[in-house]
Design an enzyme around this catalytic site. Structure first.
Site: not given
Ligand code: NAP
Ligand code: GLV
Length: 309
Positions: A224, A272
């Site tokens: 983000r 994005h």
């Molecule tokens: P996820 O499975 O919830 O993983 C989040 C990771 O971040 C986990 O390893 C978590 O730690 C860590 N984390 C959260 N808060 C933290 C903190 N305060 N300090 C340290 N580590 C922290 O999420 P995901 O599915 O991988 O997705 C990640 C992000 O990608 C989404 O939230 C979104 O913002 C972004 N995204 C972007 C796009 C795009 O097109 N640009 C598309 C999809 C997603 P723990 O393992 O210890 O819980």
């Molecule tokens: C896109 O940014 C998503 O969080 O799926």
């Protein structure tokens, strides 16, 4: 079963058609501002407008058509006490791996420098970087981050990961918690941001933290825009401390025309797109979870509303 559907782009017809196929017993109602809606069992949305939020009072669960949850969590206080269920991968992880690997390999193989040379008509071989000097630090080793870690490891990059809870990932130096962040940054030649946006991670990457990266580091942000203090990043790119940044997300999207990032050649901008929601995969996953809920079975990817992700 009645499903309330919202798409920010207004393109609801293909989603209604896919749900009709996946859940023939369901009636899918596309939300339109100002039109009354009979109470629905489930909502399927990602970034709802404020006017939709009161309609959620009667649903049994809210399904998100994205991985990130910040766009719904900003209404947390107004939402009923029902599960909020995000997408778990649904075809996004491989897209993230492609995007991040493309950026990291580009920097590692000095592509921006060769592209600049080519524009000047200059034929000059530059010294090749060495992998041992090119550690990639991944902020957030969750569903998407782990797929990126795997792809980087496959290409032989030293990888370190930072998460909230301590982890043991084979071949990866794992760091957990705020107290380990400075050390994590100091050893990351490329920093890849894959964190959720929460009160703890908002503006995490400010001038002080980005300055911890080694001189000549690169940044890839696919999470983000609000994770980064944009003016601080720009200053560090202009000073040369950060040699280049690939940014897919911004504090304000679309990135305003007058934003200084557009005219900074060391910043690569994409709109994005690093991991797009794939409709077919998403509908299949959501329909499967709805069926599981109907059988009183647990489902994956339920948002922890205390933690904020
Ligand atoms: P996820 O499975 O919830 O993983 C989040 C990771 O971040 C986990 O390893 C978590 O730690 C860590 N984390 C959260 N808060 C933290 C903190 N305060 N300090 C340290 N580590 C922290 O999420 P995901 O599915 O991988 O997705 C990640 C992000 O990608 C989404 O939230 C979104 O913002 C972004 N995204 C972007 C796009 C795009 O097109 N640009 C598309 C999809 C997603 P723990 O393992 O210890 O819980
Ligand atoms: C896109 O940014 C998503 O969080 O799926």
């Amino acid at each position: 079963m009645r499903i309330l559907l919202h798409r920010a782009d207004g393109n609801t017809a293909p989603w209604v058609a896919d749900f009709a196929q996946a859940l023939p017993e369901a009636e899918v109602v596309a939300w339109k501002e100002g039109e009354a809606v009979a109470p629905c069992d489930y909502a399927v949305l990602w970034s709802p407008p404020a006017a939709l939020v009161p309609e959620l009072q009667h649903v049994k669960a809210i399904f998100l058509t994205g991985a990130g949850v910040d766009a719904i969590m900003k209404f947390n206080d107004q939402l009923p006490d029902v599960p909020i269920i995000r997408l778990g991968d649904a075809g996004m992880a491989v897209q993230m791996a492609e995007y991040v690997l493309h950026a990291v390999l580009g920097y590692y193989r000095r592509m921006p420098e060769y592209e600049a040379q080519a524009r000047r008509g200059e034929w000059k071989q530059l010294p090749q970087h060495r992998k041992e000097d090119f550690t990639v630090g991944v902020l957030g080793t969750g569903v998407l981050g782990m797929r990126v870690v795997e792809a980087l490891r496959h290409f032989g990059f030293p990888v370190r990961g930072w998460s909230r809870s301590a982890k043991s990932i084979e071949g990866v130096a794992s760091f957990a918690g705020m107290e380990s962040l400075d050390g994590f940054l100091a050893g990351s030649r490329v920093l890849v941001n894959m964190l959720p946006l929460t009160p703890e991670t908002n503006e995490l990457l400010n001038h002080a933290r980005l300055s911890r990266l080694p001189k000549g580091a690169y940044l890839v942000n696919v999470a983000r825009g609000a994770h980064i203090v944009e003016n601080d990043l720009l200053e560090l790119v202009k000073s040369g401390h950060i040699a280049g940044a690939t940014l897919d997300v911004f504090a304000n999207e679309p990135l305003p025309a007058a934003h200084p990032f557009w005219s900074e050649p060391r910043i690569t901008i994409t709109p994005h797109v690093s991991a797009l929601t794939l409709r077919t995969e998403s509908v299949q996953q959501i329909a499967g979870k709805m069926r599981a809920l109907a059988r009183n079975e647990p489902v994956a990817d339920v948002v922890d509303r205390q933690r904020g992700y």
